[in-house]
Design a protein around this motif. Structure first.
Motif, PDB file in Angstrom:
ATOM      1  N   LEU A  13      92.308  22.619  23.567  1.00 12.91           N
ATOM      2  CA  LEU A  13      91.118  21.991  22.976  1.00 12.91           C
ATOM      3  C   LEU A  13      90.793  22.575  21.611  1.00 12.91           C
ATOM      4  CD1 LEU A  13      88.559  20.126  23.418  1.00 12.91           C
ATOM      5  CD2 LEU A  13      87.437  22.186  24.314  1.00 12.91           C
ATOM      6  N   LEU A  14      90.869  23.907  21.494  1.00 14.79           N
ATOM      7  CA  LEU A  14      90.436  24.581  20.270  1.00 14.79           C
ATOM      8  C   LEU A  14      91.593  24.909  19.325  1.00 14.79           C
ATOM      9  CD1 LEU A  14      87.776  27.029  21.738  1.00 14.79           C
ATOM     10  CD2 LEU A  14      87.465  24.689  20.905  1.00 14.79           C
ATOM     11  N   GLY A  15      92.818  24.724  19.784  1.00 18.05           N
ATOM     12  CA  GLY A  15      93.957  25.016  18.932  1.00 18.05           C
ATOM     13  C   GLY A  15      94.115  26.500  18.645  1.00 18.05           C
ATOM     14  N   ILE A  16      93.953  27.334  19.682  1.00 14.49           N
ATOM     15  CA  ILE A  16      94.038  28.780  19.519  1.00 14.49           C
ATOM     16  C   ILE A  16      95.206  29.345  20.324  1.00 14.49           C
ATOM     17  CG2 ILE A  16      91.619  29.109  18.941  1.00 14.49           C
ATOM     18  CD1 ILE A  16      91.029  29.782  21.827  1.00 14.49           C
ATOM     19  N   ARG A  17      95.659  30.532  19.948  1.00 15.24           N
ATOM     20  CA  ARG A  17      96.819  31.146  20.598  1.00 15.24           C
ATOM     21  C   ARG A  17      96.463  31.720  21.963  1.00 15.24           C
ATOM     22  NH1 ARG A  17     101.113  35.141  17.743  1.00 15.24           N
ATOM     23  NH2 ARG A  17     101.072  33.336  16.352  1.00 15.24           N
ATOM     24  N   HIS A  18      95.351  32.431  22.044  1.00  9.25           N
ATOM     25  CA  HIS A  18      94.965  33.114  23.278  1.00  9.25           C
ATOM     26  C   HIS A  18      93.667  32.523  23.836  1.00  9.25           C
ATOM     27  CE1 HIS A  18      98.026  35.953  22.284  1.00  9.25           C
ATOM     28  NE2 HIS A  18      97.365  36.500  21.279  1.00  9.25           N
ATOM     29  N   PRO A  19      93.520  32.468  25.165  1.00  7.67           N
ATOM     30  CA  PRO A  19      92.286  31.931  25.759  1.00  7.67           C
ATOM     31  C   PRO A  19      91.164  32.975  25.746  1.00  7.67           C
ATOM     32  CG  PRO A  19      93.821  32.527  27.489  1.00  7.67           C
ATOM     33  CD  PRO A  19      94.536  32.789  26.192  1.00  7.67           C
ATOM     34  N   ILE A  20      90.822  33.416  24.531  1.00  6.27           N
ATOM     35  CA  ILE A  20      89.806  34.448  24.344  1.00  6.27           C
ATOM     36  C   ILE A  20      88.803  33.980  23.302  1.00  6.27           C
ATOM     37  CG2 ILE A  20      89.352  36.859  23.792  1.00  6.27           C
ATOM     38  CD1 ILE A  20      92.327  37.427  24.282  1.00  6.27           C
ATOM     39  N   LEU A  21      87.536  33.972  23.677  1.00  4.76           N
ATOM     40  CA  LEU A  21      86.467  33.641  22.755  1.00  4.76           C
ATOM     41  C   LEU A  21      85.596  34.877  22.546  1.00  4.76           C
ATOM     42  CD1 LEU A  21      87.437  30.861  23.850  1.00  4.76           C
ATOM     43  CD2 LEU A  21      85.068  30.077  23.672  1.00  4.76           C
ATOM     44  N   ALA A  22      85.149  35.079  21.315  1.00  2.00           N
ATOM     45  CA  ALA A  22      84.218  36.158  21.005  1.00  2.00           C
ATOM     46  C   ALA A  22      82.870  35.511  20.715  1.00  2.00           C
ATOM     47  CB  ALA A  22      84.702  36.970  19.808  1.00  2.00           C
ATOM     48  N   GLY A  23      81.930  35.680  21.631  1.00  4.58           N
ATOM     49  CA  GLY A  23      80.645  34.995  21.523  1.00  4.58           C
ATOM     50  C   GLY A  23      79.815  35.467  20.348  1.00  4.58           C
ATOM     51  N   GLY A  24      78.917  34.602  19.894  1.00  3.77           N
ATOM     52  CA  GLY A  24      77.992  34.979  18.840  1.00  3.77           C
ATOM     53  C   GLY A  24      77.130  36.151  19.288  1.00  3.77           C
ATOM     54  N   MET A  25      77.069  37.215  18.478  1.00  2.00           N
ATOM     55  CA  MET A  25      76.399  38.442  18.906  1.00  2.00           C
ATOM     56  C   MET A  25      75.082  38.705  18.193  1.00  2.00           C
ATOM     57  SD  MET A  25      79.411  41.144  19.759  1.00  2.00           S
ATOM     58  CE  MET A  25      80.162  41.226  18.157  1.00  2.00           C
ATOM     59  N   GLY A  26      74.321  37.675  17.913  1.00  3.99           N
ATOM     60  CA  GLY A  26      73.012  37.880  17.306  1.00  3.99           C
ATOM     61  C   GLY A  26      73.017  37.535  15.833  1.00  3.99           C
ATOM     62  N   PRO A  27      71.830  37.234  15.290  1.00  3.04           N
ATOM     63  CA  PRO A  27      71.707  36.857  13.886  1.00  3.04           C
ATOM     64  C   PRO A  27      72.349  37.877  12.948  1.00  3.04           C
ATOM     65  CG  PRO A  27      69.642  36.467  15.028  1.00  3.04           C
ATOM     66  CD  PRO A  27      70.539  37.212  15.984  1.00  3.04           C
ATOM     67  N   LYS A  28      73.252  37.397  12.132  1.00  2.00           N
ATOM     68  CA  LYS A  28      73.936  38.162  11.088  1.00  2.00           C
ATOM     69  C   LYS A  28      74.856  39.260  11.618  1.00  2.00           C
ATOM     70  CE  LYS A  28      71.007  37.137   7.160  1.00  2.00           C
ATOM     71  NZ  LYS A  28      70.331  37.631   5.957  1.00  2.00           N
ATOM     72  N   VAL A 203      88.152  33.347  28.634  1.00  2.00           N
ATOM     73  CA  VAL A 203      87.059  34.299  28.792  1.00  2.00           C
ATOM     74  C   VAL A 203      86.289  34.412  27.482  1.00  2.00           C
ATOM     75  CG1 VAL A 203      88.139  35.661  30.612  1.00  2.00           C
ATOM     76  CG2 VAL A 203      88.558  36.255  28.204  1.00  2.00           C
ATOM     77  N   LEU A 204      85.055  34.882  27.602  1.00  2.18           N
ATOM     78  CA  LEU A 204      84.187  35.140  26.459  1.00  2.18           C
ATOM     79  C   LEU A 204      83.837  36.623  26.458  1.00  2.18           C
ATOM     80  CD1 LEU A 204      82.221  33.645  24.265  1.00  2.18           C
ATOM     81  CD2 LEU A 204      80.471  34.133  25.977  1.00  2.18           C
ATOM     82  N   MET A 205      84.007  37.272  25.307  1.00  4.89           N
ATOM     83  CA  MET A 205      83.665  38.691  25.202  1.00  4.89           C
ATOM     84  C   MET A 205      82.592  38.913  24.150  1.00  4.89           C
ATOM     85  SD  MET A 205      87.162  40.879  25.670  1.00  4.89           S
ATOM     86  CE  MET A 205      88.025  40.309  24.196  1.00  4.89           C
ATOM     87  N   GLY A 206      81.681  39.858  24.437  1.00  7.33           N
ATOM     88  CA  GLY A 206      80.645  40.235  23.494  1.00  7.33           C
ATOM     89  C   GLY A 206      80.632  41.736  23.290  1.00  7.33           C
ATOM     90  N   THR A 207      80.131  42.462  24.286  1.00  6.32           N
ATOM     91  CA  THR A 207      80.031  43.921  24.205  1.00  6.32           C
ATOM     92  C   THR A 207      81.372  44.560  23.854  1.00  6.32           C
ATOM     93  OG1 THR A 207      78.231  43.932  25.827  1.00  6.32           O
ATOM     94  CG2 THR A 207      79.401  45.999  25.471  1.00  6.32           C
ATOM     95  N   ARG A 208      82.443  44.088  24.452  1.00  2.00           N
ATOM     96  CA  ARG A 208      83.767  44.667  24.195  1.00  2.00           C
ATOM     97  C   ARG A 208      84.125  44.617  22.719  1.00  2.00           C
ATOM     98  NH1 ARG A 208      87.312  47.091  22.909  1.00  2.00           N
ATOM     99  NH2 ARG A 208      89.427  47.350  23.741  1.00  2.00           N
ATOM    100  N   MET A 209      83.612  43.610  22.013  1.00  2.36           N
ATOM    101  CA  MET A 209      83.968  43.432  20.611  1.00  2.36           C
ATOM    102  C   MET A 209      83.058  44.193  19.653  1.00  2.36           C
ATOM    103  SD  MET A 209      86.660  41.609  20.874  1.00  2.36           S
ATOM    104  CE  MET A 209      86.933  41.255  19.142  1.00  2.36           C
ATOM    105  N   LEU A 210      82.065  44.893  20.171  1.00  2.00           N
ATOM    106  CA  LEU A 210      81.165  45.661  19.300  1.00  2.00           C
ATOM    107  C   LEU A 210      81.890  46.789  18.569  1.00  2.00           C
ATOM    108  CD1 LEU A 210      77.926  45.928  21.481  1.00  2.00           C
ATOM    109  CD2 LEU A 210      78.116  44.836  19.239  1.00  2.00           C
ATOM    110  N   VAL A 211      83.069  47.157  19.038  1.00  2.00           N
ATOM    111  CA  VAL A 211      83.822  48.241  18.402  1.00  2.00           C
ATOM    112  C   VAL A 211      84.887  47.708  17.451  1.00  2.00           C
ATOM    113  CG1 VAL A 211      83.383  49.872  20.260  1.00  2.00           C
ATOM    114  CG2 VAL A 211      85.381  48.385  20.391  1.00  2.00           C
ATOM    115  N   SER A 212      84.831  46.441  17.129  1.00  2.85           N
ATOM    116  CA  SER A 212      85.780  45.867  16.189  1.00  2.85           C
ATOM    117  C   SER A 212      85.573  46.464  14.797  1.00  2.85           C
ATOM    118  CB  SER A 212      85.598  44.345  16.130  1.00  2.85           C
ATOM    119  OG  SER A 212      86.278  43.792  15.028  1.00  2.85           O
ATOM    120  N   GLU A 213      86.654  46.873  14.156  1.00  5.08           N
ATOM    121  CA  GLU A 213      86.568  47.436  12.808  1.00  5.08           C
ATOM    122  C   GLU A 213      85.956  46.454  11.824  1.00  5.08           C
ATOM    123  OE1 GLU A 213      90.535  48.557  11.804  1.00  5.08           O
ATOM    124  OE2 GLU A 213      90.384  50.548  12.749  1.00  5.08           O
ATOM    125  N   GLU A 214      86.217  45.189  12.012  1.00  2.22           N
ATOM    126  CA  GLU A 214      85.751  44.190  11.043  1.00  2.22           C
ATOM    127  C   GLU A 214      84.263  43.875  11.175  1.00  2.22           C
ATOM    128  OE1 GLU A 214      90.104  43.570  11.894  1.00  2.22           O
ATOM    129  OE2 GLU A 214      88.299  43.776  13.119  1.00  2.22           O
TER     130      GLU A 214
END
Length: 332
Positions: A13-28, A203-214
């Motif tokens: 549906l989304l044209g992505i490689r992996h079935p992983i979504l990173a949810g919106g984590m709050g304004p800005k 799957v959708l990840m939020g907290t796990r992605m808080l340590v992303s360098e970017e």
């Protein structure tokens, strides 16, 4: 980047490689640079529209993300407020999303009924995020392209029912004939393998992605997650039926005290839950105040690294889980 391991209704549906979504984590918090890193790592990310009330700034974020992804599809998160004017604010941003060629939208909050036709007419895929299967069933009737269901472990808003992600994943696949994404406490690839086995599609990840360098937030805020084991999360604002799972700091303690006193006047919560406090915490690294979305999946966030490195480890773990399941099959 790891090669594709799974093909699901969501990857198609989304044209992505992996079935992983990173949810919106709050304004800005989920800005163009972070979302582009998620997309370039093979997943789908969402710029949070509520963080950019200035239409010029919002458009600039979309343009930047498109440039950083070199044209790959990316998403926008729209929180539909139940307060007066909430739908109109989203509609104004939808015009910009359409003009800038955004591929998909994650809606949350109130019913997306008023905006789904506008998005669908423009060819934009719509995923509606809810905290219970019963709400997903209602969203499915509105013509959305897929549903995101978050369980009680999700950092942010887990809803009032307290149903686990594991139950939601198995139940949703039984009753909903749409692509299904499961979130809430997700931080390892073995959970992805389990969710797919139960009939979901990503799957959708939020907290796990808080340590992303970017992610632009202060390094001290990321190190807080690295040191944590997930037991630091707590659900506040239960007395006003606006359950919010956050990091247990001074602001959370104040909200808990109001909950214990069964206070239902939001104005007494306001000084502790203002979005400006959380933003300042992420800017300064002082996490002692602010409603900081934080779930038990922090236990999986053991180092600060790039989004691609997080995804690579995630896929490697999913492959190992899939192999293990195969090794457990009884001989014919």
């Amino acid at each position: 980047m790891r090669p594709a391991l799974f093909r699901t209704r969501i990857t198609e549906l989304l044209g992505i490689r992996h079935p992983i979504l990173a949810g919106g984590m709050g304004p800005k918090v989920s800005d163009a640079r972070y979302v582009a890193a998620v997309v370039n790592a093979g997943g789908m990310g969402f710029i949070v529209g509520a963080g950019y009330s200035d239409p010029v700034e919002f458009r600039a974020q979309l343009v930047q993300c498109r440039e950083l992804t070199e044209g790959k599809p990316f998403g926008v998160n729209f929180y539909i407020s139940r307060q007066e004017g909430g739908v109109d604010r989203v509609k104004r941003q939808i015009d910009i999303v359409i003009e800038e060629g955004v591929a998909c939208v994650e809606t949350a909050g109130a019913s997306p009924e008023a905006v789904v036709p506008l998005l669908k007419q423009a060819g934009i895929k719509v995923l509606h995020k809810v905290p219970a299967v019963r709400y997903a069933l209602s969203a499915a009737k509105l013509g959305v392209d897929g549903v995101i269901i978050v369980g009680n472990d999700c950092g942010g808003h887990p809803g009032i029912y307290g149903i686990s992600s594991m139950v939601q994943a198995a139940h949703a696949a039984q009753v909903i004939d749409l692509p299904i994404v499961i979130g809430g406490g997700i931080g390892s690839g073995r959970q992805l393998a389990a969710v797919l086995a139960m009939g979901a599609d990503a799957v959708l990840m939020g907290t796990r992605m808080l340590v992303s360098e970017e992610l632009w937030i202060h390094r001290a805020a990321k190190e807080l997650v690295v040191r944590g084991d997930g037991t630091e999360s707590v659900v506040v604002k239960k007395a006003i039926r606006d359950h919010h799972r956050v990091f247990r700091n001074a602001s959370a303690e104040a909200a808990l005290a109001l909950d214990d006193a069964k206070v239902t006047d939001f104005e007494q919560y306001r000084p502790h839950v203002m979005g400006a406090l959380a933003h300042q915490a992420y800017v300064s690294g002082d996490t002692s105040t602010g409603m900081l979305d934080y779930g038990p999946a922090a236990v999986f966030a053991d180092t600060v690294e790039s989004a691609e490195a997080i995804f690579d480890r995630f896929i490697d773990d999913a492959r190992a889980a899939d192999d293990r399941l195969g090794s457990l099959r009884a001989a014919a």
